[in-house]
Design a protein around this motif. Structure first.
Motif, PDB file in Angstrom:
ATOM      1  N   TRP A 178       3.488  -0.278  -4.027  1.00 17.43           N
ATOM      2  CA  TRP A 178       3.751   0.913  -3.225  1.00 17.43           C
ATOM      3  C   TRP A 178       4.873   1.751  -3.854  1.00 17.43           C
ATOM      4  O   TRP A 178       4.855   2.976  -3.793  1.00 17.43           O
ATOM      5  CB  TRP A 178       4.146   0.508  -1.811  1.00 17.43           C
ATOM      6  N   GLN A 179       5.849   1.107  -4.434  1.00 18.34           N
ATOM      7  CA  GLN A 179       6.936   1.846  -5.042  1.00 18.34           C
ATOM      8  C   GLN A 179       6.553   2.436  -6.400  1.00 18.34           C
ATOM      9  O   GLN A 179       7.112   3.439  -6.832  1.00 18.34           O
ATOM     10  CB  GLN A 179       8.152   0.925  -5.215  1.00 18.34           C
ATOM     11  N   LYS A 180       5.606   1.826  -7.087  1.00 16.59           N
ATOM     12  CA  LYS A 180       5.258   2.255  -8.443  1.00 16.59           C
ATOM     13  C   LYS A 180       4.294   3.436  -8.443  1.00 16.59           C
ATOM     14  O   LYS A 180       4.405   4.326  -9.285  1.00 16.59           O
ATOM     15  CB  LYS A 180       4.643   1.076  -9.204  1.00 16.59           C
ATOM     16  N   ASN A 181       3.337   3.454  -7.531  1.00 18.43           N
ATOM     17  CA  ASN A 181       2.285   4.465  -7.535  1.00 18.43           C
ATOM     18  C   ASN A 181       2.331   5.294  -6.256  1.00 18.43           C
ATOM     19  O   ASN A 181       3.058   4.989  -5.315  1.00 18.43           O
ATOM     20  CB  ASN A 181       0.909   3.798  -7.673  1.00 18.43           C
ATOM     21  N   TYR A 182       1.498   6.332  -6.255  1.00 15.16           N
ATOM     22  CA  TYR A 182       1.364   7.212  -5.096  1.00 15.16           C
ATOM     23  C   TYR A 182      -0.034   7.020  -4.517  1.00 15.16           C
ATOM     24  O   TYR A 182      -1.031   6.953  -5.252  1.00 15.16           O
ATOM     25  CB  TYR A 182       1.575   8.677  -5.486  1.00 15.16           C
ATOM     26  N   PHE A 183      -0.122   6.979  -3.189  1.00 12.85           N
ATOM     27  CA  PHE A 183      -1.395   6.799  -2.509  1.00 12.85           C
ATOM     28  C   PHE A 183      -1.698   8.070  -1.723  1.00 12.85           C
ATOM     29  O   PHE A 183      -0.982   8.421  -0.790  1.00 12.85           O
ATOM     30  CB  PHE A 183      -1.334   5.586  -1.570  1.00 12.85           C
ATOM     31  N   LEU A 184      -2.739   8.746  -2.146  1.00 16.81           N
ATOM     32  CA  LEU A 184      -3.109  10.026  -1.558  1.00 16.81           C
ATOM     33  C   LEU A 184      -4.396   9.851  -0.768  1.00 16.81           C
ATOM     34  O   LEU A 184      -5.491  10.082  -1.279  1.00 16.81           O
ATOM     35  CB  LEU A 184      -3.286  11.094  -2.650  1.00 16.81           C
ATOM     36  N   ASP A 185      -4.252   9.409   0.463  1.00 18.26           N
ATOM     37  CA  ASP A 185      -5.404   9.255   1.348  1.00 18.26           C
ATOM     38  C   ASP A 185      -6.484   8.391   0.707  1.00 18.26           C
ATOM     39  O   ASP A 185      -7.678   8.697   0.762  1.00 18.26           O
ATOM     40  CB  ASP A 185      -5.955  10.638   1.703  1.00 18.26           C
ATOM     41  N   ASP A 198       2.770   8.399 -11.941  1.00 21.28           N
ATOM     42  CA  ASP A 198       3.781   9.453 -11.913  1.00 21.28           C
ATOM     43  C   ASP A 198       3.271  10.770 -12.490  1.00 21.28           C
ATOM     44  O   ASP A 198       3.715  11.843 -12.090  1.00 21.28           O
ATOM     45  CB  ASP A 198       5.032   9.015 -12.684  1.00 21.28           C
ATOM     46  N   SER A 199       2.340  10.714 -13.446  1.00 24.00           N
ATOM     47  CA  SER A 199       1.808  11.931 -14.057  1.00 24.00           C
ATOM     48  C   SER A 199       0.654  12.537 -13.272  1.00 24.00           C
ATOM     49  O   SER A 199       0.129  13.574 -13.674  1.00 24.00           O
ATOM     50  CB  SER A 199       1.361  11.640 -15.490  1.00 24.00           C
ATOM     51  N   GLY A 200       0.234  11.901 -12.189  1.00 23.09           N
ATOM     52  CA  GLY A 200      -0.856  12.418 -11.381  1.00 23.09           C
ATOM     53  C   GLY A 200      -2.224  11.929 -11.794  1.00 23.09           C
ATOM     54  O   GLY A 200      -3.229  12.342 -11.192  1.00 23.09           O
ATOM     55  N   ASP A 201      -2.315  11.064 -12.807  1.00 19.81           N
ATOM     56  CA  ASP A 201      -3.609  10.531 -13.243  1.00 19.81           C
ATOM     57  C   ASP A 201      -4.057   9.416 -12.308  1.00 19.81           C
ATOM     58  O   ASP A 201      -3.264   8.582 -11.879  1.00 19.81           O
ATOM     59  CB  ASP A 201      -3.510  10.002 -14.676  1.00 19.81           C
ATOM     60  N   ALA A 202      -5.358   9.411 -12.005  1.00 17.39           N
ATOM     61  CA  ALA A 202      -5.901   8.412 -11.085  1.00 17.39           C
ATOM     62  C   ALA A 202      -5.895   7.033 -11.724  1.00 17.39           C
ATOM     63  O   ALA A 202      -6.221   6.866 -12.906  1.00 17.39           O
ATOM     64  CB  ALA A 202      -7.325   8.795 -10.680  1.00 17.39           C
ATOM     65  N   ILE A 203      -5.491   6.046 -10.948  1.00 15.24           N
ATOM     66  CA  ILE A 203      -5.481   4.651 -11.398  1.00 15.24           C
ATOM     67  C   ILE A 203      -6.636   3.885 -10.774  1.00 15.24           C
ATOM     68  O   ILE A 203      -7.395   3.219 -11.463  1.00 15.24           O
ATOM     69  CB  ILE A 203      -4.144   3.977 -11.044  1.00 15.24           C
ATOM     70  N   ARG A 204      -6.776   4.020  -9.472  1.00 15.97           N
ATOM     71  CA  ARG A 204      -7.895   3.383  -8.770  1.00 15.97           C
ATOM     72  C   ARG A 204      -8.096   4.062  -7.435  1.00 15.97           C
ATOM     73  O   ARG A 204      -7.225   4.764  -6.922  1.00 15.97           O
ATOM     74  CB  ARG A 204      -7.649   1.888  -8.576  1.00 15.97           C
ATOM     75  N   TYR A 205      -9.270   3.814  -6.885  1.00 14.13           N
ATOM     76  CA  TYR A 205      -9.666   4.363  -5.590  1.00 14.13           C
ATOM     77  C   TYR A 205      -9.922   3.202  -4.635  1.00 14.13           C
ATOM     78  O   TYR A 205     -10.448   2.152  -5.031  1.00 14.13           O
ATOM     79  CB  TYR A 205     -10.934   5.205  -5.710  1.00 14.13           C
ATOM     80  N   SER A 243     -11.495   0.564  -9.918  1.00 14.93           N
ATOM     81  CA  SER A 243     -10.801   1.213 -11.027  1.00 14.93           C
ATOM     82  C   SER A 243     -11.290   2.649 -11.195  1.00 14.93           C
ATOM     83  O   SER A 243     -12.479   2.957 -11.016  1.00 14.93           O
ATOM     84  CB  SER A 243     -11.039   0.430 -12.322  1.00 14.93           C
ATOM     85  N   ALA A 244     -10.366   3.546 -11.541  1.00 20.31           N
ATOM     86  CA  ALA A 244     -10.725   4.954 -11.717  1.00 20.31           C
ATOM     87  C   ALA A 244     -11.706   5.155 -12.854  1.00 20.31           C
ATOM     88  O   ALA A 244     -12.388   6.177 -12.910  1.00 20.31           O
ATOM     89  CB  ALA A 244      -9.461   5.774 -11.971  1.00 20.31           C
ATOM     90  N   ASN A 245     -11.822   4.178 -13.755  1.00 20.85           N
ATOM     91  CA  ASN A 245     -12.775   4.290 -14.851  1.00 20.85           C
ATOM     92  C   ASN A 245     -14.210   4.248 -14.363  1.00 20.85           C
ATOM     93  O   ASN A 245     -15.127   4.716 -15.066  1.00 20.85           O
ATOM     94  CB  ASN A 245     -12.529   3.156 -15.854  1.00 20.85           C
ATOM     95  N   PHE A 246     -14.436   3.715 -13.158  1.00 18.77           N
ATOM     96  CA  PHE A 246     -15.790   3.602 -12.617  1.00 18.77           C
ATOM     97  C   PHE A 246     -16.044   4.594 -11.486  1.00 18.77           C
ATOM     98  O   PHE A 246     -17.050   4.475 -10.795  1.00 18.77           O
ATOM     99  CB  PHE A 246     -16.032   2.174 -12.108  1.00 18.77           C
ATOM    100  N   VAL A 247     -15.156   5.540 -11.281  1.00 22.64           N
ATOM    101  CA  VAL A 247     -15.316   6.554 -10.232  1.00 22.64           C
ATOM    102  C   VAL A 247     -15.335   7.932 -10.889  1.00 22.64           C
ATOM    103  O   VAL A 247     -14.440   8.272 -11.665  1.00 22.64           O
ATOM    104  CB  VAL A 247     -14.182   6.481  -9.186  1.00 22.64           C
ATOM    105  N   ILE A 248     -16.357   8.698 -10.588  1.00 24.74           N
ATOM    106  CA  ILE A 248     -16.464  10.084 -11.048  1.00 24.74           C
ATOM    107  C   ILE A 248     -15.941  10.979  -9.937  1.00 24.74           C
ATOM    108  O   ILE A 248     -16.429  10.930  -8.805  1.00 24.74           O
ATOM    109  CB  ILE A 248     -17.913  10.438 -11.401  1.00 24.74           C
ATOM    110  N   ASP A 249     -14.942  11.783 -10.260  1.00 25.15           N
ATOM    111  CA  ASP A 249     -14.282  12.639  -9.274  1.00 25.15           C
ATOM    112  C   ASP A 249     -14.146  14.042  -9.880  1.00 25.15           C
ATOM    113  O   ASP A 249     -13.233  14.298 -10.669  1.00 25.15           O
ATOM    114  CB  ASP A 249     -12.911  12.064  -8.906  1.00 25.15           C
ATOM    115  N   VAL A 250     -15.060  14.922  -9.519  1.00 24.27           N
ATOM    116  CA  VAL A 250     -15.069  16.290 -10.038  1.00 24.27           C
ATOM    117  C   VAL A 250     -14.637  17.220  -8.907  1.00 24.27           C
ATOM    118  O   VAL A 250     -15.304  17.304  -7.871  1.00 24.27           O
ATOM    119  CB  VAL A 250     -16.466  16.696 -10.549  1.00 24.27           C
TER     120      VAL A 250
END
Length: 520
Positions: free
Chosen positions: A184-191, A197-204, A223-230
């Motif tokens: 929780w302290q390392k990453n951001y959870f947006l709903d 920190d750079s805003g790149d997706a890590i996982r969903y 993992s964000a590598n298996f999620v397509i988010d356009v």
């Protein structure tokens, strides 16, 4: 007293010393932007404007409300909005793209990868799924899909079992009680979307089913590598998509209110056949009682068709008129639909599906601006969706032995995505310009074939087969036709004479031809 002239260096040193003795004075500039004033009028106009912070840009509940209202307007309530979104999807995705590989020195492997991926993409209904994602991108904000595996159909020649499945935005849900304090302290959870920190997706964090069907199930990390988010990225700190027509959905209720008001006015006027109006102020007061024949208020009298009806003395008949702006209803609707489609770059003729009142040049100018917007959107689809699918397909195809191992990574492959091109309305003028460009050597037939969204190798091969010749013979014939003199110099005469102007026969020396005699 004798004065000596100062040199340029001495004058320069004096000026520098004078500057050092100067004390700067801070001056307050009395200026401001008009829209930044905090007066009651502007405060009322911008009452809903407030500073937004954070990586999401919107509160989750506000974003959910916006998505629900956008879906309602686009998919259920407003036929104009749904038609505009359908046109946008067809313009951007259309029949879908196809892969074209370019591997220098190894065209056979490039052809193998092209045919393999394009066949797989067609087998998984890739173009149709991308259109579904494009609908969601406009109405919801993000176009989402999950990269998964599938059972290969019996008729499939490929061993690749890759697949991608679109899913709803509300299936991404914020996890509760399942994360360690360090994460929780390392990453951001947006709903439900986890970013660094750079805003790149890590996982969903994705629900296996829609929350309306299974509200108690907890989301699982993917993992964000298996999620397509356009989605349409509009702010530097934005990491979740919002509806592309968020600024336009408020026009939908206004259009329905206006349409109902016009219809009610016309219906009310149609229900009243005749209105009776008295002219009592024109009567003589002395003769009023004897001449005026009163009619009680609200009395309805039937008027038979084809008869002559005499009205009581002192009254006149008129018909109720619909004073609503019925004549400008079409203009009002067109203006609202056109302004509502501006966030997605659509011109009025595309948004409304109507080019009435527009000349040919104006229509073409509007299409050119929209084609630029479509090309920009297609670039997002290439980088966020198609390249991710290709990277997974290459890796699995290499593991299964269908392609060489050195091409398992997408970085080792030169490739482009070809989309269906939109034709010019005046095809004669377009192809005349193409022929001139090819004949002058400025472009090549392959350039225009790629611009049309087709593979030059496949098109030339199909043309050669239709004539019963090889592709090399077909290209040689086209070269001889386009550059006849250069073809003779490079390839020789060939089997057919070159396309050059015939030489005028010269008479023997001392004789004159019949043509010269006639001219004389």
């Amino acid at each position: 007293m004798v004065r000596t002239a100062l040199t340029q260096s001495q004058l320069r040193r004096q000026r520098i010393a004078a500057r050092r003795k100067f004390t700067p004075v801070q001056v307050k500039l009395d200026a401001a932007y008009d829209n930044a004033e905090l007066n009651p009028e502007l405060n009322e106009l911008f009452a809903r404007a407030q500073h937004e912070s954070g990586l999401s840009g919107l509160d989750p509940q506000a974003r959910r409300t916006l998505i629900d209202r956008s879906r309602y307007e686009i998919l259920q309530a407003n036929a104009w909005f749904k038609g505009a979104v359908r046109s946008a999807v067809n313009w951007v995705i259309g029949r879908g793209p196809f892969l074209e590989c370019k591997i220098e020195g190894n065209p056979d492997v490039a052809r193998q990868i092209e045919s393999g991926f394009n066949a797989w993409f067609k087998s998984v209904k890739g173009a149709r799924k991308m259109r579904v994602m494009a609908y969601a991108k406009t109405a919801d904000g993000p176009g989402l899909a999950m990269v998964t595996n599938r059972n290969a159909p019996p008729s499939s020649k490929s061993k690749v079992t890759l697949n991608f499945v679109p899913f709803e935005d509300e299936q991404i849900k914020q996890p509760f009680g399942r994360m360690s304090g360090e994460d929780w302290q390392k990453n951001y959870f947006l709903d439900g979307k986890e970013v660094d920190d750079s805003g790149d997706a890590i996982r969903y964090w994705v629900l296996p089913n829609h929350p309306a069907e299974d509200p108690v199930t907890q989301p699982e990390p993917v993992s964000a590598n298996f999620v397509i988010d356009v989605y349409n990225w509009e702010r530097p700190s934005q990491s979740r998509g919002i509806p592309e027509l968020a600024t336009s959905i408020g026009k939908g209720p206004m259009m329905r209110i206006f349409e109902k008001a016009v219809l009610d006015a016309a219906t009310t006027a149609a229900k009243h056949t005749v209105l009776i109006e008295t002219a009592i102020d024109k009567f003589d007061n002395e003769m009023l009682e004897s001449l005026y024949q009163p009619i009680e208020a609200g009395v309805q009298e039937s008027i038979h068709y084809g008869t002559q009806t005499h009205l009581p003395f002192g009254v006149k008949a008129s018909q109720l008129k619909a004073e609503q702006p019925t004549s400008s209803y079409a203009e009002y609707t067109r203006a609202n639909v056109s302004s509502a489609a501006r966030p997605i770059g659509q011109p009025s003729q595309v948004a409304t599906g109507d080019s009435a009142g527009m000349n040919f040049a104006g229509g073409q100018l509007g299409r050119q601006d929209y084609e630029l917007d479509v090309d920009v959107q297609r670039q997002d689809w290439e980088t966020e969706c198609l390249d991710k699918l290709l990277s997974h397909w290459l890796l699995e195809a290499a593991l299964l032995g269908e392609i060489p191992d050195e091409f398992a990574l997408i970085d080792s492959l030169g490739h482009e995505w070809r989309w269906t091109r939109r034709r010019h309305q005046d095809t004669n003028r377009e192809y005349t310009g193409r022929a001139k460009a090819c004949a002058s050597g400025l472009t090549s037939p392959a350039f225009w074939q790629e611009d049309d969204g087709v593979d030059p190798e496949e098109e030339d091969l199909a043309s050669a087969r239709s004539y019963g010749i090889t592709i090399e013979q077909f290209r040689e014939a086209r070269f001889r036709q386009t550059f006849p003199e250069a073809a003779v110099a490079v390839l020789g005469l060939g089997k057919t004479p070159p396309k050059v102007a015939p030489q005028k026969p010269q008479p023997p020396s001392g004789e004159t031809s019949n043509v010269d005699q006639n001219q004389a």
